[in-house]
Design a protein around this motif. Structure first.
Motif, short mmCIF file in Angstrom:
data_model
loop_
_atom_site.label_atom_id
_atom_site.label_comp_id
_atom_site.label_asym_id
_atom_site.label_seq_id
_atom_site.Cartn_x
_atom_site.Cartn_y
_atom_site.Cartn_z
N LEU A 272 -13.06 -11.97 -9.50
CA LEU A 272 -13.62 -11.97 -8.15
C LEU A 272 -12.68 -11.37 -7.12
CD1 LEU A 272 -15.12 -15.59 -8.18
CD2 LEU A 272 -16.26 -13.45 -8.75
N THR A 273 -11.40 -11.23 -7.43
CA THR A 273 -10.42 -10.74 -6.46
C THR A 273 -9.87 -9.41 -6.92
OG1 THR A 273 -9.80 -13.03 -6.01
CG2 THR A 273 -8.33 -11.33 -5.19
N ALA A 274 -9.95 -8.41 -6.03
CA ALA A 274 -9.47 -7.07 -6.37
C ALA A 274 -7.97 -7.00 -6.17
CB ALA A 274 -10.17 -6.03 -5.49
N GLY A 275 -7.28 -6.40 -7.15
CA GLY A 275 -5.85 -6.19 -7.04
C GLY A 275 -5.01 -7.40 -7.33
N ALA A 276 -5.59 -8.47 -7.85
CA ALA A 276 -4.82 -9.67 -8.14
C ALA A 276 -5.44 -10.38 -9.33
CB ALA A 276 -4.76 -10.60 -6.93
N CYS A 277 -4.65 -11.26 -9.93
CA CYS A 277 -5.11 -12.01 -11.09
C CYS A 277 -5.85 -13.25 -10.63
CB CYS A 277 -3.90 -12.38 -11.96
SG CYS A 277 -4.30 -13.48 -13.34
N LEU B 41 0.85 -1.18 0.00
CA LEU B 41 0.00 0.00 0.00
C LEU B 41 0.89 1.24 0.00
CD1 LEU B 41 -2.67 -1.12 2.62
CD2 LEU B 41 -2.87 -1.13 0.14
N PRO B 42 0.32 2.42 -0.22
CA PRO B 42 1.16 3.64 -0.21
C PRO B 42 1.90 3.80 1.11
CG PRO B 42 -0.97 4.10 -1.19
CD PRO B 42 -1.06 2.72 -0.65
N ASN B 43 3.20 4.12 1.03
CA ASN B 43 4.06 4.36 2.19
C ASN B 43 4.14 3.14 3.10
OD1 ASN B 43 4.43 7.02 1.27
ND2 ASN B 43 2.61 7.72 2.41
N ALA B 44 4.13 1.93 2.53
CA ALA B 44 4.21 0.70 3.33
C ALA B 44 5.50 -0.01 3.04
CB ALA B 44 3.02 -0.21 3.02
N THR B 45 6.01 -0.72 4.05
CA THR B 45 7.23 -1.51 3.91
C THR B 45 6.93 -2.96 4.24
OG1 THR B 45 7.85 -1.01 6.20
CG2 THR B 45 8.71 0.46 4.47
N PHE C 173 -6.95 -8.05 1.45
CA PHE C 173 -6.63 -6.73 1.99
C PHE C 173 -6.79 -6.76 3.49
CE2 PHE C 173 -7.95 -2.44 3.26
CZ PHE C 173 -6.83 -1.75 2.87
N THR C 174 -5.72 -6.43 4.22
CA THR C 174 -5.77 -6.43 5.67
C THR C 174 -5.50 -5.06 6.28
OG1 THR C 174 -3.41 -7.03 5.75
CG2 THR C 174 -5.01 -8.84 5.77
N GLY C 175 -5.43 -4.02 5.47
CA GLY C 175 -5.15 -2.69 5.99
C GLY C 175 -6.37 -2.05 6.61
#
Length: 664
Positions: free
Chosen positions: A147-152, A72-76, A115-117
């Motif tokens: 069916l899955t957001a942000g992934a194939c 995610l933005p600004n995440a490590t 997504f766990t954020g």
């Protein structure tokens, strides 16, 4: 590897063997493996090595410990690309700096798309708002398998998040149809469609000219409102009429308690097992026996439950408790255990219910409960009986409102050749090992087809004539009657209330010479007793069918008995199974009118043997139509006939002349 860990096995003696893991053991320039070094450890980068030793086998497990979430933005500590891990591992097994075995692992792991954020309530970008269209008029999405957001999504070739490299993995097995992205396929009714194998001649005149946006597949995933599931129970919906819950019981209705539930007593199911929550039906006797032990014993319905009388009032059960003194007829089997080691409990041995009734109501309930001690290792035969006695005649033998038989009632039998005319019609109820010597009897119940049997011990030197006589005697013991009652209230003093049992004795043929000299083989053994009871509905009482027995026939089926033995046949016995079956056959009360020769030969008006059925030409107006009440069909038919007649009158030329002359 598949997943976050991979396992393998090292076979052999693993004492003194050190296992280690090496990350990226391949030389990038030459593509060859580095020289094995046994000084490695069980951790390399984000990988751990675990070894489980079991005798001469060691399970070696390599697992990944890093986070696989997309960044995610600004995440490590996350994955910057969907293909998160591409590494090569080498597992070494060494003993004293000597490599015994090595394993090469190629790891390609994709990022976890879940997504766990934390999601804040502030909208960061209004352009990212998803507008869900009306599913009944527009497809929910151009790619339903996404069916899955942000992934194939695997096998979803229309997923825009799948890179060309990923699609090569499942390009040959993509989802097809609407789910695979073809949300507007050409349908069969479209004029430009040629999907049908056979196109009729009239297709160009009735096909549809339409764009694919207006397709019958719209709303394919639209289900409308969703109703919550309802768990069935033995509870009954309360009636809305205040003051009175019921207007009375009818024969066969379940008896209701104060808690608006069924009054249940253990009863026997069609499979022969006892059901603990079986409702008691109004005006239906039963007498059942259930086997149980101390481990499976369960307490029945409490006797403080009040019963609905049928008029909205509630009556209390009158319970009398007694202690069983002779337990031999209740305990059928007992294990030999020392008395000091046995745990015992006071349980119910028998419950006898007597319902006093009048018309459609219950006036009183009397219960006799017999208690006794049941110990661990003993098998108990519980007995439950229900009797309905009229308040006008509280004797056990009384006529009900419906004199006919009802399902589950005892079939009445009589022996008219004896001074005591009381008879019985029974089948076997085996116990223990199922031997005929220890089997008991159970009466035949009306309307319930039954099949039972037992095993007869036979010696190898058994005489065939004596064996036939012994088997016939065993089967005859089931039928201690010459007549069967037509009705449930048949009087012993009136012979017209009874039907004589038709007996077909087995054909006693001469023994074949070829089998006479053979030891252990006996032909023509009457091992099967067949009881056929013919009954019919002869009327109804308060809407309950009145059923009467018209005829009873018993017959025998013979078998060839052959002695069965193992390695030796000396001084041994075999078993001959003998059975008894009861079959209830329902026939019309009046014989059907025989067909004439014209009806048998001329089939034009026979709807069963002819494709064209003229008697059902006006099907909605005939008795064959059962979709609506006949009165409504007749009213609609007369209205239609009136409109047709009116149209015929108005279209007649003389009516036009009469109408014009009346206007002048």
């Amino acid at each position: 590897m598949s997943g976050l860990r991979v396992s393998s096995f090292f076979l052999g003696n693993s004492s003194g063997v050190n296992f280690s893991i090496v990350l990226n053991p391949v030389d990038e320039k030459t593509g060859k493996l580095h020289l094995a070094n046994c000084s490695g450890s069980k951790r390399a980068g984000d990988w751990n090595l675990n070894v489980t030793r079991v005798m001469d086998t060691s399970e070696v497990t390599v697992s990944l410990t890093r986070n696989l979430q997309l960044c995610l933005p600004n995440a490590t500590d996350c994955c910057t690309t969907p293909l998160c891990v591409v590494e090569t591992l080498q597992v070494l097994a060494c003993r004293d700096a000597l490599v015994l075995a090595h394993l090469l692992v190629q790891a390609e792991i994709y990022a976890n798309s879940s997504f766990t954020g934390n999601v804040s309530g502030k909208c960061l970008d209004s352009t990212n708002t998803t507008i869900i269209p009306n599913q009944a008029f527009k497809p929910l999405g151009s790619c339903p398998c996404d069916l899955t957001a942000g992934a194939c999504d695997v096998r979803c070739c229309c997923d825009l998040e799948c890179t060309p490299d990923l699609k090569q993995l499942f390009n040959e097995s993509c989802f097809t149809g609407v789910f695979g992205g073809d949300v507007n396929p050409p349908f069969d009714q479209l004029c430009s469609s040629h999907s049908m194998e056979y196109t009729p001649d009239w297709f160009p005149f009735l096909c549809v000219q339409s764009s694919l946006n207006n397709t019958p597949f719209l709303g394919y995933f639209y289900h409308g409102s969703i109703s919550t599931p309802r768990v069935p129970s033995f509870k009954i919906p309360l009636q809305t009429s205040p003051g009175r819950l019921f207007t009375g019981y009818r024969q066969g209705d379940p008896i209701i308690t104060e808690e608006n539930e069924y009054f249940a007593i253990p009863q026997q199911s069609m499979a022969g097992q006892c059901v603990g929550n079986a409702p008691v039906a109004y005006l239906q006797h039963f007498d059942v026996k259930c086997l149980t032990n101390l481990a499976s014993y369960k307490n029945g319905l409490p006797h403080d439950v009040r019963i609905n009388s049928g008029t909205g009032d509630f009556i209390k059960q009158n319970v009398i408790y007694r202690t069983i003194t002779s337990m031999d007829k209740f305990k059928t089997e007992s294990e030999s255990l020392h008395s000091a080691e046995v745990w015992c409990q006071n349980v119910t041995f028998a419950e006898h219910y007597t319902f006093i009734w009048k018309d459609k109501n219950i006036e009183q309930v009397n219960v006799m409960v017999f208690l006794g001690s049941l110990c661990d290792g003993e098998i108990l035969t519980q007995r439950f009986t229900v009797k309905f006695l009229s308040s006008e005649s509280t004797t056990a033998v009384e006529p009900f409102g419906n004199p006919g038989y009802q399902v589950g009632k005892l079939v009445r039998a009589a022996n008219m050749n004896a001074s005591d005319t009381f008879g019985s019609l029974n089948i076997w109820q085996p116990a223990g090992r199922g031997l005929c010597a220890s089997a008991t009897y159970t009466p035949v119940l009306f309307g319930l087809d039954s099949f039972s049997g037992c095993l007869l011990e036979v010696d190898i030197n058994e005489d065939c004539s004596l064996l036939r006589g012994n088997v016939t005697e065993k089967l005859d013991s089931l039928i201690q009657a010459t007549h069967i009652g037509k009705r449930d209230n048949s009087s012993y003093s009136d012979l017209n209330d009874w039907v004589e049992i038709i007996r077909l004795d087995p054909f006693n043929s001469d023994t074949n010479m070829s089998t006479r000299s053979l030891k252990g083989i006996c032909p023509d053994i009457p091992a099967n007793l067949n009881i056929r009871i013919i009954f019919a509905n002869v009327g109804a009482v308060q809407g309950i069918p009145r059923q009467e027995i018209l005829a009873v026939q018993i017959s025998f089926s013979t078998v060839i008995w052959q002695f069965q033995c193992g390695l030796t046949c000396e001084n041994s016995t075999s078993f001959l199974p003998i059975t008894a079956s009861v079959q209830f056959i329902k026939v019309p009360a009046q014989p059907p009118i025989p067909l004439t020769r014209f009806q048998m030969n001329y089939t034009e008006f026979d709807c069963n043997r002819n494709d064209v059925c003229w008697p059902q030409l006006l099907y909605p107006l005939t008795r064959f139509y059962s979709g609506e009440p006949y009165s409504q069909c007749l009213a609609k038919g007369l209205s239609l006939a009136f409109l047709v007649l009116l149209a015929a009158i108005l279209s007649n030329p003389w009516f036009s002349k009469l109408w014009n002359s009346s206007l002048v």
